[in-house]
Design an enzyme around this catalytic site. Structure first.
Site, short mmCIF file in Angstrom:
data_model
loop_
_atom_site.label_atom_id
_atom_site.label_comp_id
_atom_site.label_asym_id
_atom_site.label_seq_id
_atom_site.Cartn_x
_atom_site.Cartn_y
_atom_site.Cartn_z
N GLU A 1 -1.37 -3.44 3.11
CA GLU A 1 0.04 -2.61 2.48
C GLU A 1 -0.17 -1.65 1.34
O GLU A 1 0.29 -0.75 1.34
CB GLU A 1 1.11 -3.72 2.22
CG GLU A 1 1.34 -4.54 3.60
CD GLU A 1 1.61 -3.70 4.84
OE1 GLU A 1 2.22 -2.63 4.88
OE2 GLU A 1 1.20 -4.24 5.81
N GLU B 1 -2.45 3.41 10.29
CA GLU B 1 -2.74 2.33 10.43
C GLU B 1 -4.23 2.10 10.50
O GLU B 1 -4.92 1.04 9.97
CB GLU B 1 -2.08 1.67 11.44
CG GLU B 1 -0.67 1.95 11.43
CD GLU B 1 0.05 1.10 10.33
OE1 GLU B 1 -0.78 0.32 9.70
OE2 GLU B 1 1.23 1.08 9.82
N GLY C 1 4.55 -8.34 10.31
CA GLY C 1 3.86 -9.07 9.08
C GLY C 1 3.94 -8.61 7.82
O GLY C 1 4.31 -9.38 6.99
N MET D 1 5.76 -4.70 5.45
CA MET D 1 6.15 -3.29 5.87
C MET D 1 5.68 -2.32 4.41
O MET D 1 6.24 -2.93 3.38
CB MET D 1 7.58 -3.14 6.12
CG MET D 1 8.07 -1.83 6.01
SD MET D 1 7.12 -0.62 7.45
CE MET D 1 7.15 1.18 6.78
N GLU D 2 5.06 -1.23 4.41
CA GLU D 2 4.67 -0.65 3.21
C GLU D 2 5.55 0.29 2.42
O GLU D 2 5.04 1.08 1.96
CB GLU D 2 3.32 0.18 3.64
CG GLU D 2 3.82 1.49 4.56
CD GLU D 2 3.56 1.15 5.86
OE1 GLU D 2 3.40 1.99 6.69
OE2 GLU D 2 3.54 -0.09 6.44
N ASN D 3 6.89 0.15 2.57
CA ASN D 3 7.84 0.83 1.89
C ASN D 3 7.32 0.99 0.48
O ASN D 3 6.93 0.22 -0.16
CB ASN D 3 9.00 0.06 1.67
CG ASN D 3 9.63 -0.62 3.03
OD1 ASN D 3 9.77 0.13 3.95
ND2 ASN D 3 9.66 -1.85 3.11
#
Length: 1033
Positions: free
Chosen positions: A474, A496, A438, A440-442
């Site tokens: 995110e 998470e 869905g 990605m928290e880079n």
């Protein structure tokens, strides 16, 4: 990371779970390496660089690893077996309690006593054997090795036995986790992608600190062809070194001739080449079709959890944080993005440009590194000294405004709430055309699916709720996960669970009109359903291989993690206690790695009433499942009893564990206001509280803030039913919904009959709120589909009539025009979706008319967002309209609407079209392969398609696991969708046969165990309740 590949509302059905296998079976001295080895890490850790094995003659029997059944790739398994055997043989007696189920039983009393002669002979042999063993062991200067006694005894009693590298030499490491002898300090990374040939070259320069004396450096690399390697220790000259590779564990190593000493620094430089990944992880290629019909190519990254190693050699574990300086070459018609702002661009030969980014101002784990080569356009604004930008393909820039506004407001909220400002100069949110997760928290470069970031100006509030939820999740990760990171994947919930909880909490504060509370309630119900299975797992649990890491991304880590945090906040006294503890945690461990106890200790430190958070919360994170609280009344005494709520099936693991439960309750004297809530801590098996005998009823677990289920007994349920029949608003809608969820769960457990469920639902004719109605419909529709798949035709007809009769007036009262209220949209979508799926004539006709008007308007009219799924699903049942819908799907550029069209197409009951759409999803040409799990899930809901989908999965399993990693959310979704509606012995045997045949290709996944358990439970429930269904419907 948000792993969910459907819209947020679809998360109510979470197809995720875990295997729990014990280390041993019948005998204490037999290790089964084919099963979960979660128990092994409880033994004392070995030295960083020394893996010790005992001689071949003394190792334990390892089931499944006989002398003659190893292939050439399993040499390391034999080595691991020796390690585990020695470790257990030395310690098993100390770890085995007197009550252990593995204790050997005494000989039967009927055995005859041995003769005196036999006894003397046996004792003699034992004495001789013991003497020889002691003599050999204490022989000076001798150590047992595979070759015999050749080495001098030093500090290590056994010669290590290592696996073989790809070049045939011994690989100097044999564990899954990397040694802790060296620590990376910084990475200097250069990437040269070739989007024409789908390849890239790279150079990785790693500066390291030596923590322990060692001669080896071990790190990760996967599918990279290392062409050159050099090494420099301190001020010494740079020299070439040989790199060894062990592919089964995706590790490489450099073995040095001289020992590095603790406190020294060294630099390893690696040049390599590789192809872009053709799946959705690592450094992968993607493409899209622009408005002129041209194919545009791009490259993006997805590294969580284990794929940074596919782009550059690195120490690919969360605890190895470092700084990163990144350089990327590109053609002039492309742009690049990375975690940090661009520092400079340098022209190269052949029309190329080298973009260099600033060195990261924070230490990061490798899974948070990200970079993109594409032709995206930004939409930007400055927020609290941070440049916030939303990037998309040029044709969709108009759909970025809402995301930019939402991200800006949430960034300000988090800066204030955590009292720690976002630490980077910029925050990019990028919509990737091909993206499996869905989002990605880079850090500084958050990547999204287009459907979870882009919405049009005319989008419905329900569509905006989806985008806002994912952005909130995110952004929360920039603190929980990025600033403070779990030490290992066993505590993934610290990332998470927190991000999930903060996602809902922040939206309630910043965007109250989105009415996010209903959605949070629904996902908590589904998390309870999953955690009730025997195949579930503890929130914090052992993780020992890549498949287990992937499978940690499930409802336990996300929704259960969020649920117990909600319960904790409700339990702590004072409104700000939870927030103070979180701020303490973030400030104390900023830039570091933590485990679960660190969080509990931070919360305990700030508790003004000295609540021991660790004592309470450890029971919720260290054991799987949750409690069932049973209520019994006698006079003025109310007795509460707890037990493990476990939906038992074959081979169930019963537990006598207790939970520290913050029980909340209201009564008929006061039930709606927040001050009505009373609390009782249930720490033991049972506890007693007093209530006046005049109290007619009590409702536990106020607003379902606790993670437990309540059974009120026959009289208690009857009193609650009478109260709701008299006045539906005597309880909040959250409490009414939780009563509905709980009684269905108790029916599945066997504690109440289905007749009791139907009695509880009688009050529903007066219900008008979203949460109770959607929960009841969800439960009834699930039973309807089970009956349908079993071909119980008479009961299917009765259940259809029952649902339409119970909710008919509400269905008829729904409008088909734009609706602003999110809760009313949720209610309408659920009601009309059910009505049309059950072929209610008026619903079908209105949906057809709306689709016809939409088709004939040439894009000038619009179907309300919450009704699109209903309308497209009805249209797909007609031959002509299905073709029309397919054409619309192919030319539509608005992603949220396009995805609903795809679900409509997949809902067809035409067998040929079902086969076509499954194959098209696998090919990835007309339908993107990232949508295949959604296609399979939708096909499986229909009567015609579910067996086609099951056969498709079996025939194409190897291709599926090439595209989606074993254990990944996509694979979990596919397995759950295909099997969750099986309820017969024939289907159970088919599933067992297929999954067992997979062996190392998936047979040990916990999602497989969940699937088999669910089939057995469905079968048991049906066999027990079919007579009641015949009587009650």
């Amino acid at each position: 990371m948000d792993p969910f590949d459907s819209n947020v509302a679809d998360r109510a059905n979470l197809p995720r779970n875990m295997i729990e296998n014990s280390m041993f079976e019948e005998e204490p001295d037999v290790v089964d390496l084919a099963k979960d080895s979660a128990a092994f890490p409880t033994f004392p850790a070995l030295d960083p660089d020394e893996v010790v094995y005992e001689p071949r003659s003394s190792r334990l029997l390892v089931r499944g690893l006989g002398e003659n059944d190893m292939d050439e790739e399993d040499e390391d398994c034999e080595s691991s077996a020796r390690l585990l055997g020695m470790s257990f043989m030395n310690r098993s007696s100390a770890h085995r309690s007197s009550s252990s189920p593995y204790t050997r039983q005494a000989a039967p009393r009927s055995c005859s006593r041995p003769s005196a002669r036999t006894t003397v002979v046996c004792v003699l042999f034992l004495v001789i054997g013991a003497s020889m063993t002691m003599l050999l062991y204490f022989l000076p200067g001798c150590t047992f090795t595979k070759a015999g006694c050749k080495k001098t005894n030093k500090t290590t009693p056994f010669e290590p036995v290592y696996p073989l590298s790809t070049n045939g030499k011994l690989f100097p490491w044999a564990q899954y986790r990397l040694p802790r002898s060296v620590r990376p300090l910084s990475y200097d990374l250069t990437f040269n992608p070739d989007l024409d040939h789908m390849t890239f070259t790279g150079r990785t320069v790693i500066t390291m600190s030596v923590l322990h004396n060692t001669k080896i450096i071990v790190l990760h690399s996967a599918n990279l062809n290392i062409t050159k390697a050099t090494f420099k220790l301190g001020d010494k000259e740079t020299r070439d070194v040989t790199v060894l590779e062990y592919q089964p564990k995706q590790q490489i190593a450099v073995q040095l001739s001289e020992e590095m000493l603790a406190g020294q620094y060294c630099v390893l430089t690696l040049d390599y080449s590789a192809s872009f990944s053709h799946t959705y992880d690592g450094f992968y290629n993607s493409s899209y079709i622009d408005k002129d019909g041209n194919k545009r190519v791009l490259a993006a990254t997805q590294f969580e959890p284990l794929s940074a190693r596919k782009a550059f050699p690195c120490f690919d574990e969360p605890a190895f944080k470092a700084t990163f300086l990144i350089k990327i070459s590109r053609k002039q018609n492309y742009m690049t993005l990375s975690n940090m702002p661009q520092a400079k661009s340098t022209p190269l030969s052949e029309g190329l440009v080298l973009d260099e980014f600033e060195k990261t101002s924070v230490n990061m784990s490798t899974y948070l590194v990200a970079f993109i080569v594409a032709d995206f356009n930004p939409n930007s604004k400055n927020v609290s000294k941070t440049l916030v930008s939303v990037y998309s393909v040029p044709d969709k820039k108009a759909h970025t405004d809402y995301a930019l506004d939402t991200a800006s407001k949430l960034l300000e909220f988090y800066n204030d709430y955590f009292e720690i400002n976002y630490p980077l100069k910029k925050l990019d949110l990028v919509a990737i055309p091909d993206f499996l997760a869905g989002a990605m928290e880079n850090w500084g470069l958050i990547t999204f699916r287009e459907t979870t970031l882009l919405v049009g100006n005319q989008s419905s509030p329900l569509e905006k709720q989806v985008v806002a939820s994912v952005i909130a999740h995110e952004l929360a990760h920039q603190w929980f996960g990025n600033l403070v990171t779990m030490s290992w994947w066993n505590d993934l919930w610290l990332n998470e669970g927190f991000a999930t909880y903060m996602q809902y909490m922040s939206l309630q504060h910043v965007f109250p009109k989105l009415d996010i509370g209903n959605l949070f309630l629904a996902v908590r119900f589904r998390a309870l359903d999953k955690d009730a299975l025997n195949s579930s797992h503890a929130v914090s649990t052992e993780v020992n291989n890549p498949e287990q890491v992937e499978e940690m991304f499930d409802s336990v880590s996300y929704e259960k993690g969020a649920s117990i945090l909600m319960m904790l906040e409700a339990w702590l006294p004072g409104e700000q206690q939870f927030r103070k503890g979180i701020i303490q945690y973030l400030k104390q461990f900023s830039g570091l790695n933590t485990d679960t106890d660190d969080l509990w200790n931070s919360l305990t430190q700030v508790s003004v009433s000295h609540h021991n958070v660790s004592e309470m919360m450890r029971s919720w994170t260290s054991q799987k499942g949750f409690p069932l609280v049973t209520v019994s009344r006698k006079g003025d005494q109310v007795t509460l009893t707890q037990e493990h709520f476990l939906l038992t099936s074959d081979n169930a693991t019963y537990t006598s564990s207790l939970w520290n439960i913050p029980v909340t309750y209201v009564t008929d004297n006061c039930s709606l206001a927040s001050e009505c809530r009373q609390m009782f801590n249930l720490k033991t098996k049972s506890g007693t509280l007093k209530l006046p005998e005049s109290v007619k009823w009590l409702k536990l677990n106020c607003n379902n803030t606790g993670f437990y289920i309540v059974h009120y007994g026959k009289e208690g349920w009857a009193a609650l039913q009478d109260a709701l029949s008299s006045n539906v608003h005597v309880l909040t809608q959250e409490d009414r919904a939780s009563l509905i969820h709980n009684i269905f769960a108790l029916s599945r457990l066997g504690h109440v009959s289905f007749y009791d469920v139907l009695n509880m639902l009688k009050y529903m004719s007066n219900e008008t709120e979203s949460s109770p109605v959607t929960e009841a419909l969800s439960q009834l529709n699930a039973i309807y589909r089970l009956l349908d798949k079993r071909q119980e035709d008479s009961l299917v007809a009765r259940m259809k009539h029952y649902i339409l009769d119970l909710f008919g007036s509400l269905m008829d009262n729904q409008t088909w025009v734009e609706e602003e209220s999110v809760s009313k949209q949720e209610l309408r979508s659920a009601l009309l979706g059910s009505a049309c799926s059950l072929n209610q004539e008026s619903c079908i006709q209105k949906a057809k008319a709306l689709f016809k008007h939409y088709d004939e308007s040439n894009g000038t009219s619009r179907i309300p967002g919450d009704l699109q799924q209903v309308v497209f699903s009805v249209a797909a049942q007609s031959n002509d309209d299905w073709e029309t819908l397919l054409h619309m799907y192919q030319i539509n550029t608005y992603d949220a609407e396009k995805r609903k069209m795809l679900r409509g197409l997949a809902s067809t009951q035409d067998a040929r079209r079902i086969v076509w759409i499954l194959k098209a999803g696998l090919r990835g040409d007309i339908i993107q392969t990232q949508e295949l799990p959604l296609v399979i899930s939708t096909v499986c809901n229909g009567f015609t398609g579910y067996l086609f989908a099951w056969n498709f999965i079996q025939e194409n399993w190897d291709r599926l696991i090439e595209k989606f990693p074993l254990g990944s959310y996509a694979i979990q979704t596919i397995i759950n969708a295909a099997t969750s509606q099986f309820s017969t012995q024939v289907h159970l045997e088919q599933a067992q046969g297929f999954f067992s045949s997979l062996k190392e290709r998936g047979s040990q996944m916990r999602s497989v165990q969940e699937a088999l358990e669910t089939i057995r439970l469905n079968q048991r429930w049906m066999e027990k309740n079919l007579p009641a269904l015949h009587r009650g419907l």
